[in-house]
Design a protein around this motif. Structure first.
Motif, PDB file in Angstrom:
ATOM      1  N   PHE A  37       0.845  -1.205   0.000  1.00 13.69           N
ATOM      2  CA  PHE A  37       0.000   0.000   0.000  1.00 13.69           C
ATOM      3  C   PHE A  37       0.880   1.255   0.000  1.00 13.69           C
ATOM      4  CE2 PHE A  37      -2.311   3.237   2.495  1.00 13.69           C
ATOM      5  CZ  PHE A  37      -3.500   3.324   1.790  1.00 13.69           C
ATOM      6  N   THR A  38       1.916   1.245   0.834  1.00 18.05           N
ATOM      7  CA  THR A  38       2.809   2.401   0.933  1.00 18.05           C
ATOM      8  C   THR A  38       3.630   2.559  -0.342  1.00 18.05           C
ATOM      9  OG1 THR A  38       2.924   2.117   3.328  1.00 18.05           O
ATOM     10  CG2 THR A  38       4.661   3.441   2.303  1.00 18.05           C
ATOM     11  N   ARG A  39       4.150   1.452  -0.888  1.00 20.08           N
ATOM     12  CA  ARG A  39       4.939   1.518  -2.127  1.00 20.08           C
ATOM     13  C   ARG A  39       4.105   2.114  -3.267  1.00 20.08           C
ATOM     14  NH1 ARG A  39       9.490  -0.625  -3.852  1.00 20.08           N
ATOM     15  NH2 ARG A  39       9.658  -2.131  -2.160  1.00 20.08           N
ATOM     16  N   GLU A  40       2.852   1.698  -3.368  1.00 18.89           N
ATOM     17  CA  GLU A  40       1.976   2.247  -4.415  1.00 18.89           C
ATOM     18  C   GLU A  40       1.787   3.753  -4.240  1.00 18.89           C
ATOM     19  OE1 GLU A  40      -2.678   1.911  -5.580  1.00 18.89           O
ATOM     20  OE2 GLU A  40      -1.621   0.008  -5.271  1.00 18.89           O
ATOM     21  N   ALA A  41       1.580   4.188  -2.995  1.00 21.79           N
ATOM     22  CA  ALA A  41       1.424   5.622  -2.737  1.00 21.79           C
ATOM     23  C   ALA A  41       2.714   6.373  -3.072  1.00 21.79           C
ATOM     24  CB  ALA A  41       1.033   5.857  -1.282  1.00 21.79           C
ATOM     25  N   LEU A  42       3.856   5.848  -2.668  1.00 25.46           N
ATOM     26  CA  LEU A  42       5.133   6.503  -2.972  1.00 25.46           C
ATOM     27  C   LEU A  42       5.350   6.624  -4.473  1.00 25.46           C
ATOM     28  CD1 LEU A  42       7.480   4.838  -0.325  1.00 25.46           C
ATOM     29  CD2 LEU A  42       6.441   7.119  -0.227  1.00 25.46           C
ATOM     30  N   ASP A  43       4.986   5.593  -5.209  1.00 20.25           N
ATOM     31  CA  ASP A  43       5.109   5.651  -6.663  1.00 20.25           C
ATOM     32  C   ASP A  43       4.176   6.722  -7.238  1.00 20.25           C
ATOM     33  OD1 ASP A  43       6.244   4.733  -9.128  1.00 20.25           O
ATOM     34  OD2 ASP A  43       4.378   3.667  -9.517  1.00 20.25           O
ATOM     35  N   ASP A  44       2.939   6.766  -6.769  1.00 19.70           N
ATOM     36  CA  ASP A  44       1.988   7.781  -7.238  1.00 19.70           C
ATOM     37  C   ASP A  44       2.475   9.195  -6.924  1.00 19.70           C
ATOM     38  OD1 ASP A  44       0.352   5.775  -8.166  1.00 19.70           O
ATOM     39  OD2 ASP A  44      -1.132   5.961  -6.561  1.00 19.70           O
ATOM     40  N   TRP A  45       3.137   9.349  -5.780  1.00 20.58           N
ATOM     41  CA  TRP A  45       3.623  10.663  -5.361  1.00 20.58           C
ATOM     42  C   TRP A  45       5.003  10.968  -5.913  1.00 20.58           C
ATOM     43  CZ3 TRP A  45       2.066   9.088   0.212  1.00 20.58           C
ATOM     44  CH2 TRP A  45       0.683   9.210   0.355  1.00 20.58           C
ATOM     45  N   ARG A  46       5.516  10.108  -6.791  1.00 23.36           N
ATOM     46  CA  ARG A  46       6.800  10.285  -7.469  1.00 23.36           C
ATOM     47  C   ARG A  46       7.982  10.313  -6.504  1.00 23.36           C
ATOM     48  NH1 ARG A  46       3.037  13.357 -10.246  1.00 23.36           N
ATOM     49  NH2 ARG A  46       2.736  12.709 -12.391  1.00 23.36           N
ATOM     50  N   TRP A  47       7.881   9.491  -5.469  1.00 22.00           N
ATOM     51  CA  TRP A  47       9.006   9.333  -4.546  1.00 22.00           C
ATOM     52  C   TRP A  47       9.962   8.273  -5.064  1.00 22.00           C
ATOM     53  CZ3 TRP A  47       9.002  10.138   1.289  1.00 22.00           C
ATOM     54  CH2 TRP A  47       8.271  11.278   1.636  1.00 22.00           C
ATOM     55  N   LEU A  48       9.523   7.426  -5.983  1.00 22.02           N
ATOM     56  CA  LEU A  48      10.361   6.375  -6.551  1.00 22.02           C
ATOM     57  C   LEU A  48      10.923   6.847  -7.883  1.00 22.02           C
ATOM     58  CD1 LEU A  48       8.070   3.302  -5.826  1.00 22.02           C
ATOM     59  CD2 LEU A  48      10.237   3.838  -4.716  1.00 22.02           C
ATOM     60  N   PRO A  49      12.100   6.362  -8.264  1.00 19.77           N
ATOM     61  CA  PRO A  49      12.648   6.716  -9.575  1.00 19.77           C
ATOM     62  C   PRO A  49      11.713   6.268 -10.697  1.00 19.77           C
ATOM     63  CG  PRO A  49      14.301   5.625  -8.225  1.00 19.77           C
ATOM     64  CD  PRO A  49      12.986   5.493  -7.507  1.00 19.77           C
ATOM     65  N   ALA A  50      11.858   6.877 -11.854  1.00 21.14           N
ATOM     66  CA  ALA A  50      11.051   6.509 -13.015  1.00 21.14           C
ATOM     67  C   ALA A  50      11.297   5.051 -13.376  1.00 21.14           C
ATOM     68  CB  ALA A  50      11.413   7.408 -14.195  1.00 21.14           C
ATOM     69  N   GLY A  51      10.322   4.437 -13.980  1.00 26.69           N
ATOM     70  CA  GLY A  51      10.446   3.029 -14.363  1.00 26.69           C
ATOM     71  C   GLY A  51       9.652   2.153 -13.425  1.00 26.69           C
ATOM     72  N   GLU A  52      10.051   0.908 -13.323  1.00 24.43           N
ATOM     73  CA  GLU A  52       9.372  -0.039 -12.450  1.00 24.43           C
ATOM     74  C   GLU A  52       9.408   0.453 -11.013  1.00 24.43           C
ATOM     75  OE1 GLU A  52       8.069  -3.256 -13.029  1.00 24.43           O
ATOM     76  OE2 GLU A  52       8.163  -2.902 -15.161  1.00 24.43           O
ATOM     77  N   PRO A  53       8.264   0.466 -10.299  1.00 25.01           N
ATOM     78  CA  PRO A  53       8.281   0.889  -8.902  1.00 25.01           C
ATOM     79  C   PRO A  53       9.209   0.006  -8.080  1.00 25.01           C
ATOM     80  CG  PRO A  53       6.030   0.677  -9.711  1.00 25.01           C
ATOM     81  CD  PRO A  53       6.946   0.125 -10.775  1.00 25.01           C
ATOM     82  N   GLY A  54      10.192   0.661  -7.434  1.00 25.79           N
ATOM     83  CA  GLY A  54      11.097  -0.039  -6.538  1.00 25.79           C
ATOM     84  C   GLY A  54      12.119  -0.913  -7.237  1.00 25.79           C
TER      85      GLY A  54
END
Length: 182
Positions: A37-54
């Motif tokens: 749940f948190t990883r999905e939110a971080l990806d939506d909020w652009r906290w993760l680098p571009a590309g595959e989340p994580g």
């Protein structure tokens, strides 16, 4: 979720403010659900680098290796996932499991709240050596979170922590296709 790219040279914007809630029951599989749940939110909020989340840092635009900005963003996201794991695990071990995970995102911070049914405050375990397993969650919180604490609730307590967002993303890539020169 697909990210939309802006015009060349414009930094990707994060949502100004958003709260996400995950209601929980029991302890089976709850840490993994909260991390996902948190990883999905971080990806939506652009906290993760571009590309595959994580998936790891993306290469730099000129192909000479990892982008330091992406590495920093990934490191902050991994810290957030570790913090969520620690607080949720503590609720599982000491309070019968969490009842809710709340992520409140603003431009200045991410506030993470984990509620459970126990009124007992979080306490460090005394006399634990660094090589002994267990009992280090509050030390991790103290080192990785900007601030953390707890508050009593009618049903138990809420443990909260705050993290500073990583640096904003690099400029959006120019659109593919022919470009006018001028």
């Amino acid at each position: 979720m697909t990210r939309s790219e802006g015009p060349p040279g414009v930094l990707a914007r994060r949502p100004a403010e958003q709260t996400r809630r995950l209601l929980l029951r029991g302890t089976s599989g709850v840490v993994g659900r909260c991390r996902g749940f948190t990883r999905e939110a971080l990806d939506d909020w652009r906290w993760l680098p571009a590309g595959e989340p994580g998936a790891g840092p993306a290469g730099s635009p000129d192909g000479d290796g990892a982008d330091p900005l992406d590495e920093e963003r990934l490191a902050v996201a991994e810290d957030v996932l570790l913090l969520v794991s620690e607080v949720v695990t503590n609720a599982c071990m000491h309070a019968g499991g969490p009842t809710e995970l709340v992520l409140h995102h603003t431009a200045e911070r991410l506030r993470i709240e984990v509620s459970d049914g126990s009124p007992e405050p979080p306490r460090p375990r005394p006399g634990r050596g660094p090589a002994q397993p267990g009992g280090h969650g509050l030390v991790v919180l103290g080192r990785l979170a900007r601030a953390w604490g707890w508050r009593p609730t009618e049903a138990g307590k809420t443990v909260w922590l705050e993290v500073i967002p990583p640096p904003a993303g690099r400029p959006a890539a120019p659109p593919a296709g022919p470009r006018a020169s001028g």
